[in-house]
Scaffold this motif. Sequence first.
Motif, PDB file in Angstrom:
ATOM      1  N   PRO A  11       0.878  -1.279   0.146  1.00 36.60           N
ATOM      2  CA  PRO A  11      -0.029  -0.055  -0.173  1.00 36.60           C
ATOM      3  C   PRO A  11       0.834   1.303   0.025  1.00 36.60           C
ATOM      4  CG  PRO A  11      -0.748  -1.615   1.788  1.00 36.60           C
ATOM      5  CD  PRO A  11       0.571  -2.161   1.221  1.00 36.60           C
ATOM      6  N   PHE A  12       0.528   2.212  -0.714  1.00 32.18           N
ATOM      7  CA  PHE A  12       1.148   3.613  -0.950  1.00 32.18           C
ATOM      8  C   PHE A  12      -0.079   4.499  -0.991  1.00 32.18           C
ATOM      9  CE2 PHE A  12       3.717   6.960  -2.355  1.00 32.18           C
ATOM     10  CZ  PHE A  12       5.040   6.764  -1.747  1.00 32.18           C
ATOM     11  N   PRO A  13      -0.904   4.876  -0.113  1.00 32.75           N
ATOM     12  CA  PRO A  13      -2.258   5.506  -0.173  1.00 32.75           C
ATOM     13  C   PRO A  13      -1.844   7.083  -0.638  1.00 32.75           C
ATOM     14  CG  PRO A  13      -1.623   4.950   1.844  1.00 32.75           C
ATOM     15  CD  PRO A  13      -0.675   4.295   1.463  1.00 32.75           C
ATOM     16  N   TRP A  44       5.645   1.729  -8.773  1.00 29.96           N
ATOM     17  CA  TRP A  44       4.263   2.455  -8.352  1.00 29.96           C
ATOM     18  C   TRP A  44       3.233   2.284  -9.251  1.00 29.96           C
ATOM     19  CZ3 TRP A  44       1.317   6.651 -10.034  1.00 29.96           C
ATOM     20  CH2 TRP A  44       0.484   6.885  -8.925  1.00 29.96           C
ATOM     21  N   GLU A  45       2.071   2.199  -8.787  1.00 33.37           N
ATOM     22  CA  GLU A  45       1.063   1.847  -9.603  1.00 33.37           C
ATOM     23  C   GLU A  45      -0.139   2.522  -9.037  1.00 33.37           C
ATOM     24  OE1 GLU A  45       0.894  -2.499 -10.087  1.00 33.37           O
ATOM     25  OE2 GLU A  45      -0.645  -2.560  -8.513  1.00 33.37           O
ATOM     26  N   CYS A  46      -1.316   2.793  -9.964  1.00 36.12           N
ATOM     27  CA  CYS A  46      -2.335   3.689  -9.409  1.00 36.12           C
ATOM     28  C   CYS A  46      -3.541   3.189 -10.437  1.00 36.12           C
ATOM     29  CB  CYS A  46      -1.979   5.035  -9.368  1.00 36.12           C
ATOM     30  SG  CYS A  46      -3.360   5.772  -8.561  1.00 36.12           S
ATOM     31  N   THR A  47      -4.845   3.004  -9.770  1.00 37.46           N
ATOM     32  CA  THR A  47      -6.137   2.900 -10.418  1.00 37.46           C
ATOM     33  C   THR A  47      -6.553   4.314 -10.999  1.00 37.46           C
ATOM     34  OG1 THR A  47      -7.056   2.495  -8.432  1.00 37.46           O
ATOM     35  CG2 THR A  47      -6.565   0.703  -9.328  1.00 37.46           C
ATOM     36  N   ALA A  48      -7.681   4.129 -11.621  1.00 37.55           N
ATOM     37  CA  ALA A  48      -8.263   5.433 -12.136  1.00 37.55           C
ATOM     38  C   ALA A  48      -8.766   6.484 -10.962  1.00 37.55           C
ATOM     39  CB  ALA A  48      -9.499   5.048 -12.813  1.00 37.55           C
ATOM     40  N   GLY A  49      -8.546   7.684 -11.262  1.00 36.49           N
ATOM     41  CA  GLY A  49      -8.747   8.922 -10.338  1.00 36.49           C
ATOM     42  C   GLY A  49      -8.115  10.040 -10.826  1.00 36.49           C
ATOM     43  N   GLN A 120       4.351  12.198   2.621  1.00 37.79           N
ATOM     44  CA  GLN A 120       3.648  11.979   1.327  1.00 37.79           C
ATOM     45  C   GLN A 120       2.543  11.097   1.229  1.00 37.79           C
ATOM     46  OE1 GLN A 120       4.626  13.445  -2.509  1.00 37.79           O
ATOM     47  NE2 GLN A 120       6.131  15.115  -1.440  1.00 37.79           N
ATOM     48  N   ALA A 121       2.731   9.879   1.671  1.00 37.94           N
ATOM     49  CA  ALA A 121       1.937   8.733   1.555  1.00 37.94           C
ATOM     50  C   ALA A 121       0.858   8.804   2.749  1.00 37.94           C
ATOM     51  CB  ALA A 121       2.699   7.548   1.499  1.00 37.94           C
ATOM     52  N   GLY A 122       0.977   9.834   3.719  1.00 39.44           N
ATOM     53  CA  GLY A 122       0.024   9.913   4.857  1.00 39.44           C
ATOM     54  C   GLY A 122       0.454   8.820   5.673  1.00 39.44           C
ATOM     55  N   GLN A 123       1.444   8.218   5.879  1.00 42.00           N
ATOM     56  CA  GLN A 123       2.081   7.044   6.808  1.00 42.00           C
ATOM     57  C   GLN A 123       2.773   7.641   7.903  1.00 42.00           C
ATOM     58  OE1 GLN A 123       3.872   4.222   4.253  1.00 42.00           O
ATOM     59  NE2 GLN A 123       1.887   3.740   3.197  1.00 42.00           N
ATOM     60  N   ALA A 124       3.225   8.918   8.044  1.00 48.00           N
ATOM     61  CA  ALA A 124       4.136   9.487   9.155  1.00 48.00           C
ATOM     62  C   ALA A 124       3.131   9.894  10.308  1.00 48.00           C
ATOM     63  CB  ALA A 124       5.000  10.558   8.416  1.00 48.00           C
TER      64      ALA A 124
END
Length: 124
Positions: A11-13, A44-49, A120-124
């Motif tokens: 995950p890399f939200p 890195w990969e990402c779905t539609a948006g 940046q990924a909201g994980q910190a």
Amino acid sequence: TATLPQGDFGPFPIDPAWIIEGTPTARGNVYLQSADKRVSHGGWECTAGKFHWNFGWDEFVHILEGEATIQEENGKTITLRRSDLAHFPKGLKTVWTVPNFIRKVFTLRTDDFVEEVKRQAGQA
């Protein structure tokens, strides 16, 4: 050396506050990193948006699959597709539109990779 796995990303939200349209799901991993942690390489990969992405590092990308249209804050727009290469300088503010899916490999250059990616990924 390392081999880039196919579909084996963690995950890399995307920060929910950055999402403009859709429900893009991003995944990615770092596979190689220099000893001083200033240069890193991964996938890195990402779905539609559609979403904002503000670069906290210099990033070089190679698109492996899919496409995205990226608009810089100055209005310049580019569309990246399979086999395309690009550089995004640190500090660049963009809006990404992914019509279906995108997968890329990246090389990042920064002073503090681990903390920047987590922030940046909201994980910190």
